[in-house]
Design a protein around this motif. Structure first.
Motif, short mmCIF file in Angstrom:
data_model
loop_
_atom_site.label_atom_id
_atom_site.label_comp_id
_atom_site.label_asym_id
_atom_site.label_seq_id
_atom_site.Cartn_x
_atom_site.Cartn_y
_atom_site.Cartn_z
N THR A 266 0.86 -1.18 0.00
CA THR A 266 0.00 0.00 0.00
C THR A 266 0.90 1.24 0.00
O THR A 266 2.06 1.18 0.36
N SER A 268 0.78 3.62 1.97
CA SER A 268 1.15 4.03 3.32
C SER A 268 2.36 3.26 3.84
O SER A 268 3.01 3.71 4.77
N ALA A 269 2.65 2.13 3.22
CA ALA A 269 3.77 1.33 3.71
C ALA A 269 5.09 1.75 3.09
O ALA A 269 6.10 1.09 3.31
N PHE A 271 7.03 4.28 3.66
CA PHE A 271 8.08 4.66 4.61
C PHE A 271 8.63 3.43 5.33
O PHE A 271 9.82 3.35 5.62
N ALA A 272 7.76 2.51 5.61
CA ALA A 272 8.21 1.31 6.32
C ALA A 272 9.18 0.50 5.47
O ALA A 272 10.14 -0.07 5.97
N MET A 273 8.94 0.46 4.18
CA MET A 273 9.73 -0.40 3.33
C MET A 273 10.99 0.27 2.78
O MET A 273 11.91 -0.41 2.35
N SER A 275 13.45 1.62 3.92
CA SER A 275 14.76 1.37 4.52
C SER A 275 15.41 0.12 3.96
O SER A 275 16.60 -0.08 4.13
N VAL B 574 0.13 1.89 9.99
CA VAL B 574 1.05 2.13 8.86
C VAL B 574 0.60 3.38 8.10
O VAL B 574 -0.57 3.58 7.84
N SER B 607 10.49 -0.62 10.74
CA SER B 607 9.16 -1.23 10.82
C SER B 607 9.20 -2.67 10.38
O SER B 607 8.16 -3.28 10.18
N TYR B 647 1.51 -1.94 10.85
CA TYR B 647 2.09 -0.86 11.64
C TYR B 647 3.34 -0.31 10.97
O TYR B 647 3.93 -0.95 10.10
N ASP B 648 3.74 0.84 11.39
CA ASP B 648 5.08 1.29 11.05
C ASP B 648 5.65 2.09 12.21
O ASP B 648 4.95 2.45 13.14
N ALA B 649 6.93 2.32 12.13
CA ALA B 649 7.62 3.00 13.22
C ALA B 649 8.03 4.39 12.76
O ALA B 649 8.74 4.54 11.77
#
Lengths: 415, 684
Positions: A266, A268-269, A271-273, A275, B574, B607, B647-649
């Motif tokens: 998605t 929204s993910a 930023f999470a990914m 890295s 997230v 995350s 979720y995310d950090a």
């Protein structure tokens, strides 16, 4: 030329209704339309280039007004104008050269006398062209009369030439038109093949086991990735789906069918990914002269995240997306607000959107912009069909494709 | 010494400010003031606290500090207020101890085993805020206490000898002696009782941890102990034995289950075994240095289950109630997280409803609700779980030949593992469970079963009320001060606290506009949008992709959080990180609203290492957009993976401020809250 006018109107209508999607399609259509405009243009005896330019500007103005956000249309109009000017210059140069030679054969004395201006005129034409091309150190050193060439408008050259040699003007007028159309054909071909030229560079940028993130769908990106895959690079792609158009799904499907390891996430993910990502490769809607990018909505977020994690942010785009304008407040002025129904069902919130409910102004607004502006500082690299470039080099690249006179596409009312 | 003490108390309140609070803050006064007192009066903590851990109770954060920190009748105070009243001699003990322990050699003191954890806690943390005393707080404290405390009087003797023998370590014996006296002064509770109680408690608390130490390891240690015993006997050297006492405590901490009699010996072994050559006195020093490290190690939250560890996954599966089947295309990067096919277990579980004997129906119901996603959101899930546990406790009866404390703890653990199977626990739920288990473990043995049950039920009520309901109100009160007329507030997803803040600000008549940012696949924002618009708030709705577009006009960003980790990382829905990042890029303050019970001592940088994966299939389908079915037939292709992160950090540098029930703090102060809070809730 009623049929041409009909064609133009039809295209304007399509642009206005946003029927033509994507800068590639609109660029191609524009180029084809302008080609037919030029081919139907009746050539006057004098100042042919000027007439062509006026005709193209007239059409171009309409097209740009029809969808000012679709910058590719304006780019192509400017490219065509540039082509006309260039062809005119070169034909002038050859004509003057021919004139000088013929004059020389007529009378030696006069030839001696006229040879200098003739040759210098040719040099001027070449210099003028080179100024359009690139005011590099070399041209600066080579051509001292550079400054003299600049003020000389190309149309005047055509003028004088038209006056001096009326005998074969018919041939030459046809020649100019023919040359221009040839050049436009080349341009169309360029637009068509820019993907291939860009994707040729893919292996230089994608290494083994690379993890690439992209958002939405861009044909250029797809070809770029597929080209790397064809060269037997194995890598992994994260595709952010790119709401509200969800073109990422299409891209994912295409990549999977080519055998590329693809993960759909998605938006929204991101930023999470990010890295775990080695490189971000995205397509663009337009590249501005300052190196900023107008891109599908959401890309600015990706660029910021990439910057945070020092991930290279690469924009792949054909040269028809190069826009010679400097953006001012592009987030708002070069944006398109789309239909809210992409985000919310009308039925669900119809009661909230009632204009009469709250003193005349609705309680609920839905914002659905189409584009994002990525400032040049967030872009690591542009990959165009002419190679890789820094954002700071974009203005220079633009000077190759456009002449400074055409930045504002507006017909001079007096001419 | 008394003078010193006096100074301390004067200075303390200023030093211990937690967060900052607007001076003339307009907060909902009636609500926040009245309810805590209600809670305090309704719940019966006063009579049981002195009983349960006589000297333990004063551990509560000293009232003046907290009231000053909050500017409110703080929750902690309401809980603590009954404490100072009852036992004056005890109080005095706690006063004495700090004097002994308040000195620079904190670590050595920290290792001294004889101090009852409560008083130590009080002393250490009250006086030295900056010294990392975390080793003493929480489980480790109790664990160590358990093993070391119930020593025989003979051991006491040895202690005294130590005091005389090793003249150098003057501080240590002193404090240990004082504590010894405290212990003796304890009225009512017999030594044996205590031992049992503590042991149980210890087991209850540190069980999940202990599983970590492998069986082989434990055996090795025991063997070593035995060898040491023999060695010690042979040596027969009184002095060495005495010296050994202290290390013993430390090793005892690591081995909480070891018998009391052994306490002395393993230590001597410890010395004999690994560091035979070391001379006696230096060794002591070394031990003293090392102990806090060890304790701290124990303090670290134990690692979660890693799902790429096949062995353990197999083990877990055998126990599992819910038959989760693995998703087809697992995302390589997230092998360590459970990736199951969603939506298949529900009918299966529903059919099992009447067969599942050990599971209480209310727990079962909540589990199914988690599974189906009917209940979502940190607070809602936590409350639902606690209420289910309350029901279960109500219907609980101790089976014959079993102790309530042990059996109930085991029961709760089985419930929890069932809930985990349904959906991985949120950190807030973990904290709540920790609280409940603590309460069970600390049940005084004098209580009858019905009394114990009712006390637990009221504890749960109190937790929900104080830590969630009232905490939210306090947060709302704080946050509303940050909303001004003309503001444009952005929020993301659907946070219950943020919703309360917005509604309360609207009630107050503040003129502001809300920008609601939402994201796929859950689109939780739409429900919130409905509620806000229905209340007459002016809203702008958009998707997260357009965040850069809408951020230009925004003046403040309010975000909820699933948890706040002790490095300041905000663990949340997230997309929160994206929103915070863009806000940061536009230099707009980001305010995180989070109840303090969601804080956790765990740290996280990205995350990926720990997260939750949702149903991947919802990625390929877009609700209401039937034309988007590009991925329908491709789901089986092994090259295609769908990743649905939950979720995310958010890195702490994107966060301007965290609004908690303790006030408004910068993200750097989270560890302080974690420490304070943990202590409070352990001994509530």
């Amino acid at each position: 030329m009623p049929d041409v006018q009909a064609l133009v109107n039809d295209f304007v209508l399509k642009l206005k209704r946003r029927k033509i999607e994507g800068s590639h399609a609109s660029a191609q259509h524009t180029a084809e339309l302008l080609r037919s405009v030029i081919s139907h243009q009746r050539m006057p005896y004098t100042n042919q280039a000027g007439a062509l330019i006026d005709a193209v500007k007239a059409v171009g103005e309409q097209l740009i007004a029809a969808n000012p956000v679709e910058l590719a249309v304006g780019n192509i109009v400017r490219r065509v104008l540039h082509i006309i000017r260039e062809e005119d210059l070169s034909s002038t140069a050859t004509a003057i050269e021919g004139l000088g030679l013929s004059a020389g054969s007529d009378d030696d004395d006069e030839g001696q006398h006229e040879d200098r201006p003739a040759l210098s005129a040719a040099a001027l034409a070449a210099a003028a062209r080179s100024t359009l091309r690139a005011p590099s150190l070399q041209t600066l050193l080579e051509d001292i009369p550079d400054s003299a060439a600049a003020p000389q408008p190309p149309s005047s050259g055509g003028d004088s030439e038209g006056k001096s040699k009326s005998a074969d003007k018919n041939i030459r007028s046809r020649k100019l038109k023919h040359d221009v159309i040839e050049a436009i054909n080349e341009l169309i071909q360029d637009i068509d093949t820019c993907h291939e030229q860009i994707s040729e560079q893919a292996v230089e940028h994608i290494h083994q086991n690379e993890v690439i993130l992209t958002l939405g769908r861009s044909r250029t990106v797809k070809e770029f990735l597929c080209a790397a895959k064809e060269k037997n690079r194995s890598f992994r792609v994260f595709v952010a789906e790119g709401a509200p158009r969800y073109q990422g799904h299409v891209l994912a499907k295409e990549l999977v069918s080519k055998g590329i390891q693809t993960t759909v996430i998605t938006d929204s993910a991101v930023f999470a990914m990010i890295s775990r990502v080695n490189m971000v490769i995205v397509g663009a809607h337009a590249i501005m002269a300052n190196g900023g990018v107008i891109a599908p909505v959401g890309i600015n977020m990706v660029a910021l995240a990439a910057q945070r994690h020092a991930v290279p942010f690469v924009v792949v785009a054909g040269s028809h997306k190069l826009c010679p304008l400097y953006p001012h407040n592009p987030e708002v002025l070069l944006n398109d607000l789309k239909c809210p129904s992409d985000l919310l069902d009308f039925g669900e919130f119809s009661d909230c959107m009632d204009f009469g409910s709250h003193g005349g102004s609705p309680l609920l607004h839905v914002v659905n912009p189409a584009f994002d502006y990525v400032p040049p500082k967030l872009v690591s690299l542009f990959i165009t069909d002419t190679g890789g470039h820094n954002p700071s080099y974009m203005y220079r690249l633009i000077a190759d494709y456009y002449s400074a006179d055409d930045l504002v596409v507006k017909r001079r009312s007096t001419s | 010494m008394d003078v010193r003490r006096g100074q301390r108390t004067v200075i303390d309140p200023k030093v211990r400010q937690v967060g900052f609070v607007p001076a003339g803050a307009t907060r909902p006064p009636a609500r926040s003031h009245s309810v805590p007192t209600d809670a305090c009066s309704s719940s019966p903590p006063a009579p049981e606290l002195p009983l349960s851990g006589s000297s333990l109770s004063p551990v509560m954060i000293p009232p003046p500090r907290h009231s000053s920190a909050d500017g409110l009748p703080s929750l902690s105070r309401s809980a603590a207020s009954p404490v100072p009243i009852p036992a004056s001699p005890l109080r005095r003990d706690t006063v004495q101890i700090p004097i002994g322990s308040y000195n620079p050699s904190e670590s050595v003191l920290g290792s001294s085993p004889m101090i009852s954890p409560s008083s130590r806690l009080d002393a250490v943390s009250e006086f030295s805020d900056e010294v990392p005393t975390s080793a003493w707080l929480g489980r480790s404290g109790s664990g160590k206490f358990a093993s070391s405390f119930p020593s025989s009087s003979g051991e006491m003797m040895t202690m005294k000898i130590t005091g005389g023998g090793s003249g150098g370590g003057g501080n240590t014996p002193k404090s240990s002696l004082t504590t010894a006296s405290v212990v003796k002064a304890l009225p009512g509770v017999s030594e044996k009782d205590r031992g049992a109680l503590i042991e149980v408690q210890n087991e209850g608390i540190s069980k999940p941890q202990k599983q970590k130490t492998s069986k082989a390891e434990r055996r090795a240690i025991q063997e070593a102990q035995r060898a040491a015993k023999a060695a010690a006997k042979e040596a027969g050297d009184q002095f060495v034995l005495c010296e050994a006492v202290k290390p013993s405590a430390s090793s005892g901490g690591a081995l909480p289950a070891s018998k009391q009699g052994k306490v002395v010996k393993p230590s001597s072994q410890k010395k004999d075994g690994p560091q035979v050559t070391a001379p006696v006195v230096p060794s002591e020093k070394k031990v003293g240095d090392r102990i806090p490290d060890k304790d701290r190690k124990k303090d670290v939250p134990h690692p979660r289950m890693q799902f790429d560890d096949k062995h353990r996954v197999e083990k877990a599966k055998r126990r599992a109630v819910v038959n989760q089947s693995e998703a087809r295309n697992r995302v390589e990067l997230f092998r360590h997280l459970p990736q199951y096919i969603h939506g298949t277990q529900l009918p299966d579980l529903e059919s099992k409803f009447f067969q599942l004997d050990p599971m209480h129906p209310s727990v079962y119901k909540v589990g199914l609700q988690y599974l189906s996603g009917v209940i979502s959101g940190g607070n809602a899930r936590c409350i639902a779980m606690l209420l289910a546990f309350q029901e279960a406790i109500k219907d609980y009866s101790t089976p014959p030949e079993k102790a309530l404390v042990r059996d109930l703890t085991a029961k709760i653990s089985s419930y929890v593992s069932f809930l985990i199977e349904c959906r991985p626990l949120s950190i807030s739920m973990g904290n709540a469970i920790k609280f409940l288990k603590n309460r069970i473990a600390k049940l005084p043995h004098t209580l009858s079963e019905s009394e114990a049950k009712s006390s637990l039920q009221s504890d749960i009520d109190r937790f929900i009320n104080e830590k969630i309901v009232i905490a939210d109100k306090v947060i709302v009160g704080h946050a509303v001060t940050k909303i001004r007329d003309g503001d444009i507030l952005l929020t993301y997803g659907s946070s219950s606290v943020v919703e309360m803040i917005l509604l309360y600000a609207h009630e107050l008549g503040k003129q502001f506009r809300v920008v609601l940012v939402d994201s796929r696949p859950k689109l939780e924002g739409q429900a919130l949008l409905h509620r806000l618009v229905a209340k007459g708030l002016n809203c702008t709705y958009t998707h997260i992709n357009a965040i850069s577009y809408v951020m230009q006009e925004v003046t403040r960003v309010f975000l909820g959080a699933s948890s706040v980790l002790s490095n300041g990382t905000v663990y949340s829905r997230v997309g929160t990180a994206c929103v915070a990042m863009v806000a940061n890029a536009f230099q707009i303050p980001v305010l995180i609203c989070c109840e303090a019970y969601k804080f956790h001592e765990r740290v996280q940088l990205d995350s990926i290492c720990s997260n939750e994966l949702g149903d991947p299939d919802v990625i390929s389908k877009v609700a209401g957009r039937n034309d988007l079915n590009h991925l329908e037939s491709w789901a089986d292709n092994e090259n295609l993976q769908l990743l649905n992160l939950i979720y995310d950090a958010t890195p702490s540098d994107y966060v301007s401020m965290i609004i908690t029930d303790y006030g408004m703090i910068p993200p750097t102060s989270v560890p302080v809250i974690v420490r304070e809070y943990r202590r409070e809730h352990l001994w509530i």
